[in-house]
Design an enzyme around this catalytic site. Structure first.
Site, mmCIF file in Angstrom:
data_model
loop_
_atom_site.group_PDB
_atom_site.id
_atom_site.type_symbol
_atom_site.label_atom_id
_atom_site.label_comp_id
_atom_site.label_asym_id
_atom_site.label_seq_id
_atom_site.Cartn_x
_atom_site.Cartn_y
_atom_site.Cartn_z
ATOM 1 N N HIS A 74 0.807 -1.134 0.122
ATOM 2 C CA HIS A 74 -0.093 0.056 0.056
ATOM 3 C C HIS A 74 1.017 1.276 0.022
ATOM 4 O O HIS A 74 1.955 1.256 0.737
ATOM 5 C CB HIS A 74 -0.880 -0.073 1.269
ATOM 6 N N LYS A 124 14.342 -7.920 0.875
ATOM 7 C CA LYS A 124 15.560 -7.838 -0.104
ATOM 8 C C LYS A 124 15.839 -8.868 -0.883
ATOM 9 O O LYS A 124 15.533 -9.962 -0.288
ATOM 10 C CB LYS A 124 16.572 -6.819 0.524
#
Length: 162
Positions: A89, A142
């Site tokens: 979001h 990551k």
């Protein structure tokens, strides 16, 4: 009793694959050797695509919420309750409800021969290399290089496999 459980899992898997083929047409590609135990869920937006390599195994309650793309290489196995998201979001405007601000989107790519253990969450934009092991309960935010083992400590611990 074991044979009935195996039949039940096979019928459930076939039913789910047919359901996704009907709902999403060719936007989810199930290659040969696909297996699952229990339910799995894919939630695809209008133009999203998922490609599952050969010999993929999804354990109970796997889910992927995809706006653009998820690619999983051959021979990957997933533990129970693995979650994958290619979006997050947007929440920059404090005066506007978060639900009205849209999403940031970036593809997720998982290499070949990976083991993603139970309760792992993989977030948008992550590329996981080949031959990677990700331990239980990790939040992957990551990239993970090939031949790595990721474990949950106080922080994400990435170790090259020897």
């Amino acid at each position: 009793m074991r044979i009935f459980r195996k039949i039940h899992m096979t019928v459930t898997r076939i039913t789910q694959i047919l359901f996704y083929k009907i709902i999403y047409n060719n936007r989810i590609i199930f290659n040969s050797g696909f297996r699952s135990r229990g339910r799995f869920h894919f939630f695809l937006e209008k133009n999203a695509k998922v490609i599952l390599g050969k010999n993929i195994f999804l354990n109970r309650d796997f889910s992927a919420s995809i706006v653009e793309s998820l690619i999983i290489g051959d021979n990957c196995i997933f533990g129970e309750n693995v979650k994958i998201y290619d979006q997050n979001h947007i929440f920059k405007d404090k005066d506007k409800p978060i639900a009205q601000q849209g999403f940031n989107v970036k593809n997720v790519c998982i290499g070949r021969n990976c083991w993603i253990a139970s309760n792992v969450t993989i977030l948008k934009g992550v590329t996981i290399g080949d031959n990677v092991i990700i331990g239980a309960n990790c939040l992957i935010y990551k990239d993970i290089p090939s031949n790595s083992i990721v474990t949950l400590n106080e922080s994400l611990n990435i170790v090259k496999r020897g």
